[in-house]
Design an enzyme around this catalytic site. Structure first.
Site, PDB file in Angstrom:
ATOM      1  N   GLU A 220      39.756  41.535  43.047  1.00 45.21           N
ATOM      2  CA  GLU A 220      40.057  42.891  43.547  1.00 45.21           C
ATOM      3  C   GLU A 220      41.283  43.466  42.835  1.00 45.21           C
ATOM      4  O   GLU A 220      41.375  44.674  42.622  1.00 45.21           O
ATOM      5  CB  GLU A 220      40.254  42.839  45.074  1.00 45.21           C
ATOM      6  CG  GLU A 220      38.919  42.609  45.775  1.00 45.21           C
ATOM      7  CD  GLU A 220      39.007  41.947  47.143  1.00 45.21           C
ATOM      8  OE1 GLU A 220      40.116  41.861  47.710  1.00 45.21           O
ATOM      9  OE2 GLU A 220      37.948  41.506  47.634  1.00 45.21           O
TER      10      GLU A 220
ATOM     11  N   GLY B 106      37.961  34.482  52.411  1.00 43.87           N
ATOM     12  CA  GLY B 106      38.350  35.849  52.754  1.00 43.87           C
ATOM     13  C   GLY B 106      37.988  36.154  54.194  1.00 43.87           C
ATOM     14  O   GLY B 106      38.692  35.763  55.129  1.00 43.87           O
TER      15      GLY B 106
ATOM     16  N   GLU C 134      35.870  32.209  41.892  1.00 43.65           N
ATOM     17  CA  GLU C 134      35.300  33.167  42.830  1.00 43.65           C
ATOM     18  C   GLU C 134      34.336  34.094  42.092  1.00 43.65           C
ATOM     19  O   GLU C 134      34.764  35.093  41.489  1.00 43.65           O
ATOM     20  CB  GLU C 134      36.418  34.010  43.455  1.00 43.65           C
ATOM     21  CG  GLU C 134      37.429  33.196  44.231  1.00 43.65           C
ATOM     22  CD  GLU C 134      38.127  34.040  45.270  1.00 43.65           C
ATOM     23  OE1 GLU C 134      38.020  33.704  46.449  1.00 43.65           O
ATOM     24  OE2 GLU C 134      38.739  35.053  44.916  1.00 43.65           O
TER      25      GLU C 134
ATOM     26  N   ASN D 122      42.668  34.104  52.670  1.00 44.55           N
ATOM     27  CA  ASN D 122      43.191  35.357  52.115  1.00 44.55           C
ATOM     28  C   ASN D 122      42.868  36.483  53.100  1.00 44.55           C
ATOM     29  O   ASN D 122      41.718  36.890  53.207  1.00 44.55           O
ATOM     30  CB  ASN D 122      42.523  35.606  50.752  1.00 44.55           C
ATOM     31  CG  ASN D 122      42.901  36.950  50.150  1.00 44.55           C
ATOM     32  OD1 ASN D 122      43.805  37.632  50.627  1.00 44.55           O
ATOM     33  ND2 ASN D 122      42.206  37.328  49.087  1.00 44.55           N
TER      34      ASN D 122
ATOM     35  N   HIS E  21      43.231  37.766  41.642  1.00 44.54           N
ATOM     36  CA  HIS E  21      42.051  37.991  42.482  1.00 44.54           C
ATOM     37  C   HIS E  21      41.220  39.107  41.852  1.00 44.54           C
ATOM     38  O   HIS E  21      41.762  40.075  41.315  1.00 44.54           O
ATOM     39  CB  HIS E  21      42.480  38.368  43.901  1.00 44.54           C
ATOM     40  CG  HIS E  21      41.339  38.347  44.866  1.00 44.54           C
ATOM     41  ND1 HIS E  21      40.422  39.370  44.931  1.00 44.54           N
ATOM     42  CD2 HIS E  21      40.946  37.424  45.768  1.00 44.54           C
ATOM     43  CE1 HIS E  21      39.515  39.060  45.849  1.00 44.54           C
ATOM     44  NE2 HIS E  21      39.809  37.891  46.384  1.00 44.54           N
TER      45      HIS E  21
ATOM     46  N   GLY F  18      32.735  38.776  49.682  1.00 41.67           N
ATOM     47  CA  GLY F  18      32.549  39.766  50.738  1.00 41.67           C
ATOM     48  C   GLY F  18      31.137  40.331  50.796  1.00 41.67           C
ATOM     49  O   GLY F  18      30.897  41.331  51.464  1.00 41.67           O
TER      50      GLY F  18
ATOM     51  N   SER G  45      32.167  34.299  50.176  1.00 43.76           N
ATOM     52  CA  SER G  45      31.320  34.202  51.379  1.00 43.76           C
ATOM     53  C   SER G  45      31.182  32.776  51.900  1.00 43.76           C
ATOM     54  O   SER G  45      30.110  32.373  52.364  1.00 43.76           O
ATOM     55  CB  SER G  45      29.951  34.830  51.116  1.00 43.76           C
ATOM     56  OG  SER G  45      30.115  36.209  50.800  1.00 43.76           O
TER      57      SER G  45
ATOM     58  N   LYS H 215      43.742  39.494  52.948  1.00 47.53           N
ATOM     59  CA  LYS H 215      43.630  40.800  52.265  1.00 47.53           C
ATOM     60  C   LYS H 215      44.406  41.870  53.056  1.00 47.53           C
ATOM     61  O   LYS H 215      45.398  41.547  53.683  1.00 47.53           O
ATOM     62  CB  LYS H 215      42.163  41.173  52.055  1.00 47.53           C
ATOM     63  CG  LYS H 215      41.371  40.047  51.405  1.00 47.53           C
ATOM     64  CD  LYS H 215      40.036  40.484  50.910  1.00 47.53           C
ATOM     65  CE  LYS H 215      39.286  39.287  50.362  1.00 47.53           C
ATOM     66  NZ  LYS H 215      38.042  39.665  49.726  1.00 47.53           N
TER      67      LYS H 215
HETATM   68  C1  PEP Z   1      38.050  36.301  48.571  1.00 41.22           C
HETATM   69  O1  PEP Z   1      38.164  37.514  48.456  1.00 41.22           O
HETATM   70  O2  PEP Z   1      38.895  35.541  48.080  1.00 41.22           O
HETATM   71  C2  PEP Z   1      36.882  35.803  49.277  1.00 41.22           C
HETATM   72  C3  PEP Z   1      36.466  34.609  49.001  1.00 41.22           C
HETATM   73  O3  PEP Z   1      36.300  36.656  50.182  1.00 41.22           O
HETATM   74  P1  PEP Z   1      35.045  36.343  51.146  1.00 41.22           P
HETATM   75  O4  PEP Z   1      35.237  34.946  51.709  1.00 41.22           O
HETATM   76  O5  PEP Z   1      35.124  37.393  52.226  1.00 41.22           O
HETATM   77  O6  PEP Z   1      33.830  36.450  50.317  1.00 41.22           O
END
Ligand code: PEP
Length: 255
Positions: free
Chosen positions: A98, A234, A168, A9, A96, A174, A213, A11
């Site tokens: 966000e 991400g 998630e 992703n 998601h 993040g 992460s 973003k």
């Molecule tokens: C995401 O936003 O789907 C995600 C997993 O982000 P990150 O890997 O940066 O934590």
């Protein structure tokens, strides 16, 4: 056998030309990814039309990061599932955290999006997960259960069979804080149990990805868990080498 999937992703990152270079880098390295692992990338909307062809040719799936909860009409700034399908987009991330958090997307809106995506043969990658305060209050199972009940569990069985899920935990997105492999497995097994109660054995064929992460150094351990079928990545998906290393860990992890 469940599909093993590693999805990136992006973003709201990369200009078009940066995105094109990243897609080329990933496509060039795709041959290193073991057969049986489906790679998917989700660039911003502006990149989709130009990147869909080359990525699909390389055997990489292409996803949008969102779609509208309406079929068409006076919804300024929105992009419909039909529009995505018309340029060959195969998947769409829906729900998601966000989007839920910053744009007020409710379970009801997300269900509309999932239905529209499916009507246009776009496969939803549906995200669920609890916030930190919810985990600390030991409400994480109930939060995830409610997210499932209000959206995915409302689908007919034939539609459910097409869905990809992503667990998630919001506190891990993040933040550099990853769920432990045990925490991920515990929740993935719970999600599958909830789905089994509603859809029976079909739940055993649903791919459930972990997101939060995930990076080359922790991917194999996470992916090694019996109910973790891949990752939604991400930050680390913005580096072609790291993204491919994570995809390779899918096989190392499963042994
Ligand atoms: C995401 O936003 O789907 C995600 C997993 O982000 P990150 O890997 O940066 O934590």
């Amino acid at each position: 056998m469940r599909k093993k999937i590693v999805a990136g992703n992006w973003k709201m990152n990369t200009t078009y030309f940066e995105g094109e270079a990243l897609a080329k880098d990933i496509a060039g390295k795709h041959k290193e990814v073991p057969a049986g692992v489906q790679l998917i990338v989700a660039p911003p909307f502006t990149h989709l039309c130009c990147l869909t062809g080359p990525l699909r040719e390389a055997g990489i799936g292409i996803a949008a990061q969102n779609c509208a909860n309406h079929e068409s009409g006076a919804y300024t700034g929105e992009v419909s599932a039909a529009m995505l399908a018309s340029i060959g987009v195969q998947y769409c991330i829906i729900g998601h955290s966000e989007r839920r958090e910053y744009y007020g997307e409710t379970d009801a809106m997300l269900l509309e999006k999932v239905k529209l995506a499916l009507q246009h043969n776009v496969i939803p990658i549906f995200c669920i997960g609890e916030r930190l305060n919810e985990r600390e209050a030991e409400q994480h199972f109930e939060v995830v259960n409610q997210q499932l009940q209000k959206a995915i569990c409302q689908l007919p069985a034939t539609d459910f069979a097409k869905i990809i899920l992503a667990y998630e935990p919001v506190w891990a997105i993040g933040t550099g804080k990853t769920a432990t492999a045990e925490q991920a497995q515990e929740m993935h097994a719970y999600i599958r149990k909830v789905l089994r109660e509603k859809f029976g054995a079909a739940a055993d064929s649903t791919s459930i990805l972990y997101g939060g992460s995930c990076k080359p150094s922790n991917a194999a351990e996470l992916f090694g868990q019996p109910d973790v079928d891949g990752g939604l990545i991400g930050g680390a998906s913005l580096n072609g080498g790291d993204f491919i290393a994570i995809a390779k860990a899918m096989i190392t992890g499963k042994g």
